[in-house]
Design an enzyme around this catalytic site. Structure first.
Site, mmCIF file in Angstrom:
data_model
loop_
_atom_site.group_PDB
_atom_site.id
_atom_site.type_symbol
_atom_site.label_atom_id
_atom_site.label_comp_id
_atom_site.label_asym_id
_atom_site.label_seq_id
_atom_site.Cartn_x
_atom_site.Cartn_y
_atom_site.Cartn_z
ATOM 1 N N LYS A 288 0.841 -1.200 0.000
ATOM 2 C CA LYS A 288 0.000 0.000 0.000
ATOM 3 C C LYS A 288 0.875 1.249 0.000
ATOM 4 O O LYS A 288 1.884 1.316 0.706
ATOM 5 C CB LYS A 288 -0.915 -0.019 1.225
ATOM 6 N N SER B 207 -9.737 2.358 3.037
ATOM 7 C CA SER B 207 -8.914 3.109 2.113
ATOM 8 C C SER B 207 -7.999 2.237 1.261
ATOM 9 O O SER B 207 -7.429 2.700 0.273
ATOM 10 C CB SER B 207 -8.050 4.100 2.905
ATOM 11 N N SER C 27 -9.835 -0.362 7.114
ATOM 12 C CA SER C 27 -9.315 -0.185 5.756
ATOM 13 C C SER C 27 -8.627 -1.399 5.161
ATOM 14 O O SER C 27 -8.231 -1.382 4.000
ATOM 15 C CB SER C 27 -8.346 1.001 5.719
#
Length: 511
Positions: A80, A155, A179
Site C-alpha cells: 500500500k 482506504s 481499511s
C-alpha cells in the site's frame, strides 16, 4: 505460467521449495497480469518491474544455493502506498506527495526485503487513508474486480483489488477504522487487522497514530498468517510496538483448517445487526454461524452497548489526530510547493496556504477542519475529550464480552460493494461502511474478515468478521480458517473462482 497467478502464497512457497517454479517466472507472470488488466482495475499507482525482477533473480540464486531467507522467499507482494519504500515513490494517494521518494524503508517493508519477497509495486488508496471506497485517491479510483462499476472498499482498495484480480498473491494494507477488513469483505479476499502494536508502524505515514495498524491482505487465512508472522514482532523504532513474541499464527490457522472448533465460544454482537444491514449480507452471516456450530463452536449473543457510539467517537478522534499529523505537509521541507499567484514576495504562510489548497483533496480538507475544530480552545473537552471517554467504554464492552466468549463475530460491512459515485457526495453514508470495523481500532483488538459468500441481491461478496482480545491474534486465525474450510467445501472451491473474467467482460471480474 498464467495458472500460477491463481495459486495461494503457501502453494507458491511450496512450489519454489520443490524447484518446480522460479521466482522470476512467478514475478513475471504477475507483472504480465498487471499489464493485462490493471488498466481497467487501477489497483497500482507504481509498478516496479525492474526492481521486482532483480529481487526475483536474487531469490532464485539463494534457492539454487540452498540458502533461502524465508519460506516466502521469492513470492511477490504488493505494498500500500502509505508505507515508505526506499527508492520507490510514496504518495499516500495525494498530490501533495507526488513524486516523493523516501530515503528509507518502513520496518515492515524492510522485513519483506530481508525475507526475499519481490515487491511488485505500490497500490492505490484513498488520500492519506481517508475514505471507504478508494474514490478519494488524487490519482483516480480503483475499481472492484467483481464489477468494474463498483468500489473495492477503502482506504486500501488497491491492495484488495490487486489480490482479488490475481495481480499479486500477497499485499500489505493498513487498517485505521476497517481499511483492510472492509475492502476484504467487498472483494472476496481475506484481510487482517493485527493487535495494535503487534506490527511495527515505523515508516507508515500516519493518519491517526492511536488507530493505524499494518496488516496482511491475501486470498486465504493461512497466507495471512504466514505474512503476519513475517512482518510482526517488536520494533524498537516504534514506541507503540509490543515487546513480546507473536503467538503461533500459522499453527493456529492450520489447526482451524482441520475444522475442529470444539470448546470455542463465539459471541454474536447484537448491536451489529438489524435495520440498515443488507439482507443478503445477513443471510451469508447466519449461514456462516451455522457452519461454525457444525464445527463444534458454541454460539451465544453478546451485547456491547457502547458500540452504537463508536462511529461518532471515531470521527472525532481520527480527524483530531489527522489534523495534527498532516500539519507537517507545509511546503517548507518536502513534497509539493505552490507559489500563490499575484503575490511578488509571498510569506511562508501564504505559500503554505496555496500548497495545501492545491495538494489536499476535499475529504482531507474536511477532516482537517473537523479535527482542528474538535481540538480548539473551548471545544476540546466537549468533543475530543468526550470521544475519548466513549473509547474507554467501548474497551470495557470488549473486556466484558471476552469474559463470556473467546471471539466476537459480526458481518464485516453492512452492504456489498456500492457503485462508484453513489456515496461520494454523502460523507455520512460513506462513513457508515465502517460501522462494524471501527470498534476494533478504538480498542486495539485484532480482527479478520473472511469471505462469507455472495449476497442474493447482487451476487457480490460479503464478509464475516472475527474479533479476539488484544494479543490473542491466534484466535482469529483459528476461527477464520475453520470457517474458510467449511465454506470452501460448501462452494466446491474458493469464492474467487466464482467470479466472472476480466478478460471476458468489461463489467465483470477476475479470470
Amino acid at each position: 505460467m498464467s495458472d500460477r497467478i491463481h495459486s495461494t502464497a503457501a502453494e507458491l512457497a511450496e512450489a519454489l521449495a520443490a524447484g518446480s517454479v522460479t521466482s522470476v517466472d512467478l514475478t513475471q507472470a504477475h507483472l504480465d497480469r498487471i499489464a493485462a488488466v490493471d488498466g481497467d482495475v487501477h489497483a497500482y499507482l507504481h509498478v516496479d518491474a525492474e526492481g521486482a525482477l532483480e529481487q526475483a533473480v536474487a531469490s532464485d540464486e539463494r534457492r539454487a544455493a540452498g540458502t533461502p531467507l524465508h519460506a516466502l522467499d521469492g513470492v511477490p507482494i504488493a505494498v500500500k502506498d502509505v508505507l515508505a519504500t526506499a527508492g520507490l515513490p510514496t504518495t499516500c494517494g495525494s498530490k501533495i506527495l507526488e513524486g516523493w521518494i523516501p530515503p528509507y524503508d518502513a520496518t515492515v517493508v524492510a522485513r519483506l526485503k530481508a525475507a526475499g519477497l519481490p515487491i511488485l509495486g505500490k497500490t492505490n488508496m484513498d488520500e492519506f487513508a481517508m475514505g471507504s471506497s478508494t474514490e478519494h485517491s488524487a490519482y483516480g479510483p480503483t475499481r472492484n474486480p467483481w464489477d468494474l462499476d463498483r468500489i473495492p472498499g477503502g482506504s486500501g482498495g488497491g491492495s484488495a483489488a490487486a489480490v482479488a484480480a490475481h495481480m499479486a498473491p500477497l499485499a500489505l494494507g493498513t487498517d485505521t477504522g476497517g481499511s483492510i477488513r472492509q475492502p476484504g469483505a467487498v472483494t472476496g479476499t481475506v484481510g487482517v487487522k493485527p493487535t495494535y502494536g503487534g506490527v511495527s508502524r515505523y515508516g507508515l505515514v500516519a493518519l491517526a497514530n492511536s488507530l493505524d495498524q499494518v496488516g496482511p491482505v491475501t486470498r486465504t487465512v493461512l497466507d495471512s498468517a504466514l505474512l503476519h508472522e513475517l512482518i510482526g514482532g517488536h520494533d524498537p523504532r516504534d514506541s507503540t510496538s509490543i515487546d513480546q513474541p507473536l503467538p503461533g499464527l500459522v499453527a493456529a490457522a492450520r489447526q482451524g483448517a482441520a475444522g475442529d472448533l470444539a470448546g470455542v465460544r463465539v459471541g454474536v454482537i447484537t448491536e451489529l445487526a438489524g435495520d440498515g444491514w443488507q439482507p443478503g449480507v445477513m443471510a451469508r452471516f447466519e449461514e456462516s454461524l451455522e457452519l461454525l456450530v457444525k464445527a463444534g463452536a458454541e454460539v451465544v449473543e453478546v451485547s456491547c452497548p457502547h458500540f452504537v457510539h463508536a462511529l461518532a467517537a471515531y470521527y472525532l478522534i481520527l480527524p483530531a489526530e489527522a489534523s495534527s499529523n498532516l500539519a507537517k505537509f507545509d511546503a517548507m521541507r518536502y513534497g509539493l510547493r505552490v507559489m500563490p499567484q499575484g503575490i511578488d514576495s509571498p510569506s511562508a504562510e501564504e505559500v503554505m496556504r496555496a500548497t495545501r489548497e492545491a495538494g489536499f483533496g476535499d475529504e482531507v480538507k474536511r477532516r482537517i477542519v473537523l479535527g482542528t475544530y474538535a481540538l480548539s480552545s473551548g471545544y476540546y473537552d466537549a468533543y475530543y475529550g468526550q470521544a475519548q471517554k466513549v473509547r474507554t467504554l467501548i474497551g470495557r464492552d470488549f473486556a466484558a464480552a471476552f469474559e463470556q466468549v473467546d471471539v466476537l463475530v459480526s458481518p464485516t460491512a453492512p452492504t456489498t460493494a456500492f457503485k462508484l459515485g453513489e456515496k461520494l457526495d454523502d460523507p455520512i453514508a460513506m462513513y457508515l461502511n465502517d460501522l462494524a470495523t471501527i470498534p476494533a481500532n478504538l480498542a486495539g483488538v485484532p480482527g479478520v474478515s473472511v469471505p462469507s459468500g455472495l449476497a442474493d441481491e447482487d451476487a457480490l461478496p460479503a464478509g464475516f468478521q472475527v474479533l479476539a482480545p488484544a494479543l490473542a491474534d491466534e484466535r482469529v486465525y483459528r476461527v477464520g480458517a475453520a470457517l474458510e474450510t467449511a465454506l470452501t467445501e460448501k462452494w466446491g472451491g474458493p469464492l474467487l473462482a466464482q467470479a466472472p473474467s476480466l478478460e471476458s467482460t468489461q463489467n465483470g471480474a477476475l479470470a
